[in-house]
Design an enzyme around this catalytic site. Structure first.
Site, mmCIF file in Angstrom:
data_model
loop_
_atom_site.group_PDB
_atom_site.id
_atom_site.type_symbol
_atom_site.label_atom_id
_atom_site.label_comp_id
_atom_site.label_asym_id
_atom_site.label_seq_id
_atom_site.Cartn_x
_atom_site.Cartn_y
_atom_site.Cartn_z
ATOM 1 N N LYS A 52 -0.317 3.280 -0.841
ATOM 2 C CA LYS A 52 -0.295 2.338 0.284
ATOM 3 C C LYS A 52 0.806 2.712 1.269
ATOM 4 O O LYS A 52 0.598 2.717 2.488
ATOM 5 C CB LYS A 52 -0.098 0.901 -0.239
ATOM 6 N N GLN A 96 2.853 -6.189 -5.706
ATOM 7 C CA GLN A 96 1.970 -5.408 -6.569
ATOM 8 C C GLN A 96 1.826 -6.078 -7.941
ATOM 9 O O GLN A 96 2.819 -6.443 -8.570
ATOM 10 C CB GLN A 96 2.536 -3.979 -6.718
ATOM 11 N N ASP A 119 -2.521 -9.181 1.663
ATOM 12 C CA ASP A 119 -3.460 -8.919 0.561
ATOM 13 C C ASP A 119 -4.598 -9.946 0.567
ATOM 14 O O ASP A 119 -5.616 -9.745 -0.096
ATOM 15 C CB ASP A 119 -2.729 -9.009 -0.792
#
Ligand code: NAP
Length: 292
Positions: A52, A96, A119
């Protein structure tokens, strides 16, 4: 049969994002800035976050990696999230998963400011998606929608069968495909492990989204001629011939299914690359305050 090349499409979209970021820079605007929080040293998580961050660099988006020791307390992480919420230099951030066992992922998620939740997992964003309001759409469903949009796959009036009802893939994609929109208006059947006669349903489908995490589950006899098949599955199966010692397998038995399809995604190189693109698109959105 058309191969839906997610890798190629993702590269094209990356160029478009890079151009847009460059224009922002030239106009003297604020460069979009993504932060990623990682707790511990889990190899898989570090790899994913690394991808990412690298993708951000490639398009000129700033990124900051906040890596904390596995032993930090839940309270500490919640405070760090509050700091990110309040830091006007950070447009959006991700945490994460998985987190160490002593940290409750739900508490962490709820602490994230929905306006910075790139997200798209916060209930506020999930709720807005259900209502068809501007929102951060989570990466994988948004990646699938982009693939459908760019390849001009007709969804209106089609029967779409989604196999898998997880909160990160199956359920949101079923909502998006049934919503009143250019890439929606489908009639959606959402299937799961308790569905009876799954094969009867997949055989009726114009579009199948396979998102169950069972390698090669969808076989040729489960698909009608001319269907569009989107394979979300990515399971690591041992492979001694590969350098990494494993190979990624999709949920679709590609060799059997592909000849019957009008279009199909490969694994790897289908939905996966589109997922990373979605995070970049959401960060750009955040920097323009499009969801506020
Ligand atoms: P998940 O949370 O494990 O959910 C799997 C879903 O499949 C569940 O709803 C389950 O039903 C259903 N299911 C399991 N066995 C079934 C069966 N035999 N028949 C019908 N339905 C069945 O998985 P996920 O997180 O959604 O991920 C699914 C796959 O996509 C995995 O391979 C994952 O690695 C992959 N993935 C890929 C990307 C990408 O970027 N390419 C992103 C995310 C996920 P129940 O609800 O009844 O248990």
């Amino acid at each position: 049969m058309l191969l839906l090349d997610g890798k190629k499409l993702a590269d094209e979209i990356k160029l478009e994002i890079a151009r847009e970021v460059q224009q922002i820079k030239l106009a003297g605007g604020k460069v979009p800035h993504l932060a990623a929080v990682i707790v511990g040293n889990d190899g898989g998580s570090l790899t994913y976050v690394g991808h990412k961050v690298k993708a951000c660099e490639e398009v000129g988006i700033r990124s900051s990696l906040l890596q904390f020791d596995e032993t930090v307390t839940e309270e500490f992480i919640l405070k760090e999230i509050t700091k990110l919420n309040e830091n006007s230099d950070i447009d959006g951030f991700i945490v994460q998963l998985p987190l160490p066992k002593h940290i409750d992922p739900d508490k962490v998620l709820l602490r994230i400011d929905p306006k910075k939740d790139v997200d798209g997992f916060h209930p506020v964003n999930m709720g807005k998606v259900v209502l068809g309001l501007p929102a951060y759409i989570s990466a994988t469903p948004q990646g699938i929608i982009k693939l459908i949009e760019r390849y001009k796959i007709e969804t209106q009036g089609k029967h779409c069968v989604v196999v898998g009802r997880s909160n990160i893939v199956g359920r949101p994609i079923s909502i998006l495909l049934s919503s009143k929109s250019k890439t929606g208006n489908a009639t959606v059947t959402l299937c799961h492990s308790k569905t009876n006669n799954l094969k009867e349903l997949t055989l009726q489908a114009d579009i199948i989204i396979a998102a169950l995490g069972k390698p090669e589950f969808l076989t040729g006899d489960m698909v009608k001629e001319g269907a569009v098949v989107i394979d979300v599955g990515t399971t690591r199966v041992p492979d001694t011939t590969s350098k990494s010692g494993y190979r990624l397998k999709g949920d679709v038995k590609f060799d059997e299914v592909a000849p019957k399809c009008s279009a199909i995604t490969p694994v790897p190189g289908g939905v996966g690359p589109m997922t990373v693109i979605s995070l970049l698109l959401n960060t750009l959105k955040a920097s323009k305050h499009e969801v506020d």
